[in-house]
Design a protein around this motif. Structure first.
Motif, PDB file in Angstrom:
ATOM      1  N   TYR A  86       9.929   7.380  -2.244  1.00 46.25           N
ATOM      2  CA  TYR A  86       9.178   6.140  -2.388  1.00 46.25           C
ATOM      3  C   TYR A  86       8.450   5.864  -1.070  1.00 46.25           C
ATOM      4  N   LEU A  87       7.186   5.521  -1.134  1.00 37.31           N
ATOM      5  CA  LEU A  87       6.439   5.165   0.068  1.00 37.31           C
ATOM      6  C   LEU A  87       6.454   3.651   0.238  1.00 37.31           C
ATOM      7  N   PRO A  88       7.188   3.135   1.218  1.00 40.39           N
ATOM      8  CA  PRO A  88       7.233   1.688   1.413  1.00 40.39           C
ATOM      9  C   PRO A  88       6.018   1.199   2.196  1.00 40.39           C
ATOM     10  N   MET A  89       5.758  -0.099   2.076  1.00 39.72           N
ATOM     11  CA  MET A  89       4.711  -0.743   2.861  1.00 39.72           C
ATOM     12  C   MET A  89       5.372  -1.322   4.105  1.00 39.72           C
ATOM     13  N   LEU A  90       4.692  -1.239   5.226  1.00 41.23           N
ATOM     14  CA  LEU A  90       5.213  -1.770   6.481  1.00 41.23           C
ATOM     15  C   LEU A  90       4.661  -3.170   6.713  1.00 41.23           C
ATOM     16  N   VAL A  91       5.564  -4.103   7.034  1.00 45.39           N
ATOM     17  CA  VAL A  91       5.186  -5.474   7.365  1.00 45.39           C
ATOM     18  C   VAL A  91       5.770  -5.773   8.745  1.00 45.39           C
ATOM     19  N   VAL A  92       4.898  -6.131   9.694  1.00 42.24           N
ATOM     20  CA  VAL A  92       5.337  -6.446  11.050  1.00 42.24           C
ATOM     21  C   VAL A  92       5.035  -7.916  11.315  1.00 42.24           C
ATOM     22  N   ASP A  93       6.075  -8.686  11.553  1.00 43.59           N
ATOM     23  CA  ASP A  93       5.955 -10.130  11.808  1.00 43.59           C
ATOM     24  C   ASP A  93       5.134 -10.843  10.735  1.00 43.59           C
ATOM     25  N   GLY A  94       5.352 -10.485   9.483  1.00 42.02           N
ATOM     26  CA  GLY A  94       4.686 -11.137   8.362  1.00 42.02           C
ATOM     27  C   GLY A  94       3.312 -10.594   8.024  1.00 42.02           C
ATOM     28  N   ASP A  95       2.770  -9.708   8.839  1.00 45.39           N
ATOM     29  CA  ASP A  95       1.450  -9.130   8.592  1.00 45.39           C
ATOM     30  C   ASP A  95       1.591  -7.728   8.003  1.00 45.39           C
ATOM     31  N   PHE A  96       0.845  -7.474   6.931  1.00 40.13           N
ATOM     32  CA  PHE A  96       0.863  -6.152   6.315  1.00 40.13           C
ATOM     33  C   PHE A  96       0.160  -5.163   7.230  1.00 40.13           C
ATOM     34  N   LEU A  98      -1.735  -1.996   7.217  1.00 38.57           N
ATOM     35  CA  LEU A  98      -2.444  -1.106   6.299  1.00 38.57           C
ATOM     36  C   LEU A  98      -2.869   0.177   6.988  1.00 38.57           C
ATOM     37  N   ASN A  99      -2.528   0.327   8.256  1.00 45.17           N
ATOM     38  CA  ASN A  99      -2.851   1.537   9.008  1.00 45.17           C
ATOM     39  C   ASN A  99      -1.702   2.524   8.908  1.00 45.17           C
ATOM     40  N   ASP A 100      -1.613   3.416   9.832  1.00 45.69           N
ATOM     41  CA  ASP A 100      -0.571   4.425   9.872  1.00 45.69           C
ATOM     42  C   ASP A 100       0.765   3.791  10.261  1.00 45.69           C
ATOM     43  N   ALA A 101       1.707   3.744   9.326  1.00 43.82           N
ATOM     44  CA  ALA A 101       2.993   3.090   9.562  1.00 43.82           C
ATOM     45  C   ALA A 101       3.794   3.784  10.658  1.00 43.82           C
ATOM     46  N   VAL A 102       3.777   5.103  10.687  1.00 38.46           N
ATOM     47  CA  VAL A 102       4.561   5.841  11.672  1.00 38.46           C
ATOM     48  C   VAL A 102       4.063   5.538  13.084  1.00 38.46           C
ATOM     49  N   THR A 103       2.755   5.536  13.278  1.00 42.93           N
ATOM     50  CA  THR A 103       2.194   5.226  14.600  1.00 42.93           C
ATOM     51  C   THR A 103       2.574   3.812  15.022  1.00 42.93           C
ATOM     52  N   ARG A 129       4.991  -9.040  -2.538  1.00 44.43           N
ATOM     53  CA  ARG A 129       4.583  -8.317  -3.748  1.00 44.43           C
ATOM     54  C   ARG A 129       3.068  -8.270  -3.825  1.00 44.43           C
ATOM     55  N   ARG A 130       2.547  -7.085  -3.721  1.00 37.38           N
ATOM     56  CA  ARG A 130       1.117  -6.847  -3.808  1.00 37.38           C
ATOM     57  C   ARG A 130       0.908  -5.363  -4.039  1.00 37.38           C
ATOM     58  N   PRO A 131      -0.284  -4.955  -4.418  1.00 28.59           N
ATOM     59  CA  PRO A 131      -0.521  -3.522  -4.616  1.00 28.59           C
ATOM     60  C   PRO A 131      -0.180  -2.740  -3.341  1.00 28.59           C
ATOM     61  N   GLY A 132       0.555  -1.686  -3.512  1.00 20.67           N
ATOM     62  CA  GLY A 132       0.992  -0.876  -2.383  1.00 20.67           C
ATOM     63  C   GLY A 132       2.442  -1.096  -2.018  1.00 20.67           C
ATOM     64  N   ALA A 133       3.051  -2.179  -2.512  1.00 18.74           N
ATOM     65  CA  ALA A 133       4.447  -2.477  -2.184  1.00 18.74           C
ATOM     66  C   ALA A 133       5.396  -2.019  -3.282  1.00 18.74           C
ATOM     67  N   GLU A 134       4.891  -1.254  -4.254  1.00 19.53           N
ATOM     68  CA  GLU A 134       5.748  -0.785  -5.351  1.00 19.53           C
ATOM     69  C   GLU A 134       6.863   0.122  -4.856  1.00 19.53           C
ATOM     70  N   GLY A 135       6.653   0.790  -3.734  1.00 19.76           N
ATOM     71  CA  GLY A 135       7.660   1.693  -3.192  1.00 19.76           C
ATOM     72  C   GLY A 135       8.642   1.029  -2.264  1.00 19.76           C
ATOM     73  N   GLY A 136       8.560  -0.299  -2.120  1.00 16.24           N
ATOM     74  CA  GLY A 136       9.452  -1.028  -1.236  1.00 16.24           C
ATOM     75  C   GLY A 136       8.717  -1.520  -0.004  1.00 16.24           C
ATOM     76  N   VAL A 137       9.462  -2.183   0.876  1.00 12.01           N
ATOM     77  CA  VAL A 137       8.882  -2.752   2.090  1.00 12.01           C
ATOM     78  C   VAL A 137       9.840  -2.522   3.252  1.00 12.01           C
TER      79      VAL A 137
END
Length: 143
Positions: A86-96, A98-103, A129-137
């Motif tokens: 599953y590809l999770p979405m990264l949220v840092v301090d409440g902000d999504f 959308l760039n490279d999560a690993v970096t 919950r938004r498009p892209g968060a289907e794989g978790g957060v």
């Protein structure tokens, strides 16, 4: 008490002791199993960044350029022929992010981390919950 009742009670007591021992057993040192990791735990383990701490979580798989939950689904996966993630979405301090999560995770110093929370796809709170968060957060809270 008859013999059968005593035997059933003894089996029940043994089962309770076995379950208690299984719950009390700890994972390997430096390996997280919980869905919330505190900054103090990360610093005590000697990790330098959020990325380094997450590479030691049992429910995550980290490749050089990707991070994901173990498991798999049809829409948002990467991986090898026999196992998907599953590809999770990264949220840092409440902000999504959308760039490279690993970096981004590599840039977050362990000294800045308050908590890291992992939300599987079925546990994602309504605010994420938004498009892209289907794989978790993966939610990172910093100072």
């Amino acid at each position: 008490m008859n013999e059968r009742t005593r035997r059933s009670a003894a089996i029940a007591a043994i089962m309770v002791l076995m379950m208690a021992a299984a719950c009390a057993s700890a994972g390997r040192p430096g390996t997280y199993t919980r869905l919330v990791i505190t900054g103090s735990e990360i610093r005590e383990a000697g990790y330098q960044s959020a990325y380094e701490a997450l590479t030691h979580h049992r429910d995550l798989i980290v490749f050089e350029g990707e991070i994901g939950f173990k498991g798999g689904n049809d829409r948002s996966t990467f991986g090898r022929e026999t196992q998907d993630y599953y590809l999770p979405m990264l949220v840092v301090d409440g902000d999504f992010n959308l760039n490279d999560a690993v970096t981004t995770l590599r840039r977050i110093s362990a000294d800045e981390i308050v908590t890291i929370r992992l939300y599987y796809s079925s546990m994602v709170p309504a605010r994420y919950r938004r498009p892209g968060a289907e794989g978790g957060v993966i939610e990172v809270n910093t100072r």
